[in-house]
Write a protein that holds these residues in place. Structure first.
Motif, PDB file in Angstrom:
ATOM      1  N   ALA A  78      16.981  -1.834  21.210  1.00 54.91           N
ATOM      2  CA  ALA A  78      16.779  -3.070  20.456  1.00 54.91           C
ATOM      3  C   ALA A  78      18.096  -3.802  20.232  1.00 54.91           C
ATOM      4  O   ALA A  78      18.155  -5.040  20.288  1.00 54.91           O
ATOM      5  CB  ALA A  78      16.107  -2.767  19.116  1.00 54.91           C
ATOM      6  N   THR A  79      19.164  -3.053  20.008  1.00 51.45           N
ATOM      7  CA  THR A  79      20.476  -3.685  19.813  1.00 51.45           C
ATOM      8  C   THR A  79      20.966  -4.337  21.100  1.00 51.45           C
ATOM      9  O   THR A  79      21.505  -5.455  21.074  1.00 51.45           O
ATOM     10  CB  THR A  79      21.493  -2.637  19.336  1.00 51.45           C
ATOM     11  N   VAL A  80      20.802  -3.650  22.232  1.00 50.98           N
ATOM     12  CA  VAL A  80      21.203  -4.239  23.521  1.00 50.98           C
ATOM     13  C   VAL A  80      20.435  -5.534  23.769  1.00 50.98           C
ATOM     14  O   VAL A  80      21.018  -6.550  24.206  1.00 50.98           O
ATOM     15  CB  VAL A  80      20.964  -3.235  24.661  1.00 50.98           C
ATOM     16  N   MET A  81      19.145  -5.526  23.473  1.00 51.94           N
ATOM     17  CA  MET A  81      18.333  -6.728  23.658  1.00 51.94           C
ATOM     18  C   MET A  81      18.809  -7.868  22.759  1.00 51.94           C
ATOM     19  O   MET A  81      18.989  -9.008  23.215  1.00 51.94           O
ATOM     20  CB  MET A  81      16.867  -6.406  23.355  1.00 51.94           C
ATOM     21  N   SER A  82      19.038  -7.576  21.483  1.00 48.59           N
ATOM     22  CA  SER A  82      19.459  -8.626  20.556  1.00 48.59           C
ATOM     23  C   SER A  82      20.846  -9.157  20.895  1.00 48.59           C
ATOM     24  O   SER A  82      21.105 -10.363  20.796  1.00 48.59           O
ATOM     25  CB  SER A  82      19.441  -8.094  19.119  1.00 48.59           C
ATOM     26  N   VAL A  83      21.756  -8.275  21.327  1.00 42.71           N
ATOM     27  CA  VAL A  83      23.113  -8.712  21.668  1.00 42.71           C
ATOM     28  C   VAL A  83      23.105  -9.566  22.937  1.00 42.71           C
ATOM     29  O   VAL A  83      23.831 -10.569  23.029  1.00 42.71           O
ATOM     30  CB  VAL A  83      24.039  -7.492  21.823  1.00 42.71           C
ATOM     31  N   LEU A  84      22.291  -9.196  23.919  1.00 42.54           N
ATOM     32  CA  LEU A  84      22.192 -10.006  25.140  1.00 42.54           C
ATOM     33  C   LEU A  84      21.675 -11.403  24.829  1.00 42.54           C
ATOM     34  O   LEU A  84      22.236 -12.404  25.282  1.00 42.54           O
ATOM     35  CB  LEU A  84      21.278  -9.307  26.149  1.00 42.54           C
ATOM     36  N   ILE A  85      20.589 -11.472  24.057  1.00 44.25           N
ATOM     37  CA  ILE A  85      20.032 -12.787  23.710  1.00 44.25           C
ATOM     38  C   ILE A  85      21.037 -13.586  22.896  1.00 44.25           C
ATOM     39  O   ILE A  85      21.278 -14.777  23.151  1.00 44.25           O
ATOM     40  CB  ILE A  85      18.714 -12.624  22.934  1.00 44.25           C
ATOM     41  N   GLY A  86      21.653 -12.953  21.902  1.00 41.52           N
ATOM     42  CA  GLY A  86      22.619 -13.659  21.062  1.00 41.52           C
ATOM     43  C   GLY A  86      23.840 -14.121  21.823  1.00 41.52           C
ATOM     44  O   GLY A  86      24.354 -15.224  21.585  1.00 41.52           O
ATOM     45  N   THR A  87      24.313 -13.305  22.771  1.00 42.10           N
ATOM     46  CA  THR A  87      25.487 -13.687  23.554  1.00 42.10           C
ATOM     47  C   THR A  87      25.183 -14.883  24.449  1.00 42.10           C
ATOM     48  O   THR A  87      25.992 -15.822  24.543  1.00 42.10           O
ATOM     49  CB  THR A  87      25.955 -12.497  24.411  1.00 42.10           C
ATOM     50  N   VAL A  88      24.033 -14.882  25.106  1.00 42.29           N
ATOM     51  CA  VAL A  88      23.658 -16.002  25.976  1.00 42.29           C
ATOM     52  C   VAL A  88      23.524 -17.289  25.167  1.00 42.29           C
ATOM     53  O   VAL A  88      24.081 -18.339  25.541  1.00 42.29           O
ATOM     54  CB  VAL A  88      22.342 -15.683  26.724  1.00 42.29           C
ATOM     55  N   PHE A  89      22.810 -17.233  24.063  1.00 47.04           N
ATOM     56  CA  PHE A  89      22.644 -18.428  23.227  1.00 47.04           C
ATOM     57  C   PHE A  89      23.983 -18.898  22.674  1.00 47.04           C
ATOM     58  O   PHE A  89      24.264 -20.105  22.623  1.00 47.04           O
ATOM     59  CB  PHE A  89      21.664 -18.141  22.086  1.00 47.04           C
ATOM     60  N   GLY A  90      24.819 -17.957  22.232  1.00 42.15           N
ATOM     61  CA  GLY A  90      26.107 -18.338  21.671  1.00 42.15           C
ATOM     62  C   GLY A  90      27.030 -18.976  22.694  1.00 42.15           C
ATOM     63  O   GLY A  90      27.706 -19.972  22.401  1.00 42.15           O
ATOM     64  N   LEU A  91      27.074 -18.411  23.902  1.00 37.25           N
ATOM     65  CA  LEU A  91      27.912 -18.990  24.957  1.00 37.25           C
ATOM     66  C   LEU A  91      27.455 -20.400  25.313  1.00 37.25           C
ATOM     67  O   LEU A  91      28.274 -21.326  25.423  1.00 37.25           O
ATOM     68  CB  LEU A  91      27.871 -18.100  26.201  1.00 37.25           C
ATOM     69  N   LEU A  92      26.147 -20.567  25.508  1.00 36.27           N
ATOM     70  CA  LEU A  92      25.640 -21.881  25.904  1.00 36.27           C
ATOM     71  C   LEU A  92      25.798 -22.906  24.782  1.00 36.27           C
ATOM     72  O   LEU A  92      26.175 -24.059  25.038  1.00 36.27           O
ATOM     73  CB  LEU A  92      24.160 -21.762  26.298  1.00 36.27           C
ATOM     74  N   ALA A  93      25.527 -22.497  23.555  1.00 33.16           N
ATOM     75  CA  ALA A  93      25.647 -23.436  22.433  1.00 33.16           C
ATOM     76  C   ALA A  93      27.095 -23.828  22.172  1.00 33.16           C
ATOM     77  O   ALA A  93      27.373 -24.951  21.726  1.00 33.16           O
ATOM     78  CB  ALA A  93      25.035 -22.819  21.177  1.00 33.16           C
ATOM     79  N   GLY A  94      28.042 -22.928  22.457  1.00 27.93           N
ATOM     80  CA  GLY A  94      29.442 -23.253  22.245  1.00 27.93           C
ATOM     81  C   GLY A  94      30.070 -24.013  23.401  1.00 27.93           C
ATOM     82  O   GLY A  94      31.009 -24.786  23.210  1.00 27.93           O
ATOM     83  N   HIS A  95      29.532 -23.810  24.608  1.00 33.24           N
ATOM     84  CA  HIS A  95      30.124 -24.452  25.788  1.00 33.24           C
ATOM     85  C   HIS A  95      29.627 -25.879  25.970  1.00 33.24           C
ATOM     86  O   HIS A  95      30.428 -26.800  26.198  1.00 33.24           O
ATOM     87  CB  HIS A  95      29.812 -23.622  27.031  1.00 33.24           C
ATOM     88  N   PHE A  96      28.321 -26.051  25.895  1.00 32.58           N
ATOM     89  CA  PHE A  96      27.758 -27.383  26.099  1.00 32.58           C
ATOM     90  C   PHE A  96      27.853 -28.207  24.817  1.00 32.58           C
ATOM     91  O   PHE A  96      27.892 -27.662  23.713  1.00 32.58           O
ATOM     92  CB  PHE A  96      26.302 -27.289  26.552  1.00 32.58           C
ATOM     93  N   VAL A  97      27.879 -29.508  24.987  1.00 36.64           N
ATOM     94  CA  VAL A  97      27.972 -30.421  23.843  1.00 36.64           C
ATOM     95  C   VAL A  97      26.777 -31.369  23.867  1.00 36.64           C
ATOM     96  O   VAL A  97      26.013 -31.415  24.833  1.00 36.64           O
ATOM     97  CB  VAL A  97      29.296 -31.228  23.895  1.00 36.64           C
ATOM     98  N   GLY A  98      26.615 -32.113  22.787  1.00 37.24           N
ATOM     99  CA  GLY A  98      25.540 -33.104  22.733  1.00 37.24           C
ATOM    100  C   GLY A  98      24.203 -32.494  22.355  1.00 37.24           C
ATOM    101  O   GLY A  98      24.121 -31.521  21.607  1.00 37.24           O
TER     102      GLY A  98
END
Length: 312
Positions: A118-138
């Protein structure tokens, strides 16, 4: 020398620098790991937590070799009910006559599996969302962050209870319920770290040279956020194990033998209120020890990878 031979020599000459670069990269990674391991061994609390985790994982893996799974079936055991600890049963028996020690060993398999998966799943989802939300703008970043905020507002335990109740009961359902309910915090942390990394000069130079989003995120941003992700993972496993124990205690677990299920059995059968401490004490202590061990390991890793905490 023929044209074919010249072409082959040219390809070989071009491949040699690439092979050398790969060897250099592998050598640097080995050196960084050796330095990390040397720093980790200096942490007494971190090593203590790691040894405890190795012992519990070893017990979980060796459970089928130590005690047959048939001993968990009440119809196949003929022991006294609620028997106190004895030489034959060091931790006593439960209201169905099953050995508490056997249940504790088999329960470690479920609790650790759910906690880690469950931790691996949550960290993968959180990392993907965090990277995309921090990289892209607008608008793209805004949409991603509103999704993260939605999952942050909803209590994670309540969301896990709802998902575990709606979906078909099973181990996979429990993993999905806990993982889907606990990724938003990681996404917030990764996003803030991504925003910080993308202000650095080497990222700006790569952008100016025409590097694509995949190259920037994979080659520059992700390595920078990995220490934070690693620390978050080691700390979140303990929370996931607690969540599994809570859901099983509430009667909406996977249905398999786990430490939380043992506590639920003790409560529902009246063993907890009747003074049969051997039904409550062993699984409760096991949960506390494993969660504490993961926390100690996580804190040790954090003190190594975080420059502000290094040397403390």
């Amino acid at each position: 020398m023929t044209i074919t031979e010249r072409t082959t020599d040219a390809k070989s000459a071009a491949e040699r620098p690439l092979a050398s670069a790969k060897k250099l990269t592998r050598a640097r990674r080995r050196q960084r790991f050796q330095e990390f391991w040397a720093d980790f061994r200096r942490s007494r609390t971190g090593m203590f937590g790691l040894i405890v985790l190795i012992v519990f994982i070893g017990i979980a893996v060796a459970a089928p070799l130590i005690a047959n799974e048939s001993l968990l079936d009440p119809t196949k055991v003929h022991n006294a009910l609620n028997a106190p600890p004895s030489w034959e049963h060091p931790l006593g028996t439960d209201p169905l006559g099953r050995s508490v020690l056997v249940m504790l060993m088999w329960g470690a398999r479920v609790s650790l599996t759910v906690g880690i998966a469950a931790t691996v799943m949550s960290v993968l989802i959180g990392t993907v969302f965090g990277l995309l939300a921090g990289h892209f703008v607008g608008w793209r970043s805004s949409v991603l962050m509103r999704i993260v905020d939605f999952f942050l507002v909803i209590p994670s335990l309540l969301l896990a209870i709802v998902l575990a109740s709606v979906l078909q009961r099973g181990l996979l359902t429990l993993i999905i319920a806990i993982g889907a309910a606990s990724w938003a915090g990681t996404a917030r942390l990764v996003r803030s770290q991504t925003l910080s990394i993308e202000t650095r000069g080497y990222v700006k130079r790569a952008t100016a040279l025409g590097a694509g989003h995949t190259h920037i995120l994979g080659k520059h941003v992700l390595p920078g956020v990995m220490p934070l992700v690693l620390t978050s993972t080691s700390l979140a496993i303990g929370s996931a194990i607690n969540a599994e124990a809570t859901l099983s205690f509430l009667g909406i677990g996977s249905g398999d033998t786990s430490w939380g299920a043992m506590l639920q059995t003790a409560l529902s059968s009246g063993a907890a209120t009747a003074g049969y401490w051997w039904m409550v004490f062993p699984p409760g202590v096991a949960i506390v020890i494993v969660v504490l061990a993961f926390t100690l390991v996580g804190r040790a890793i954090e003190s190594i990878v975080n420059p502000n905490l290094r040397g403390r």
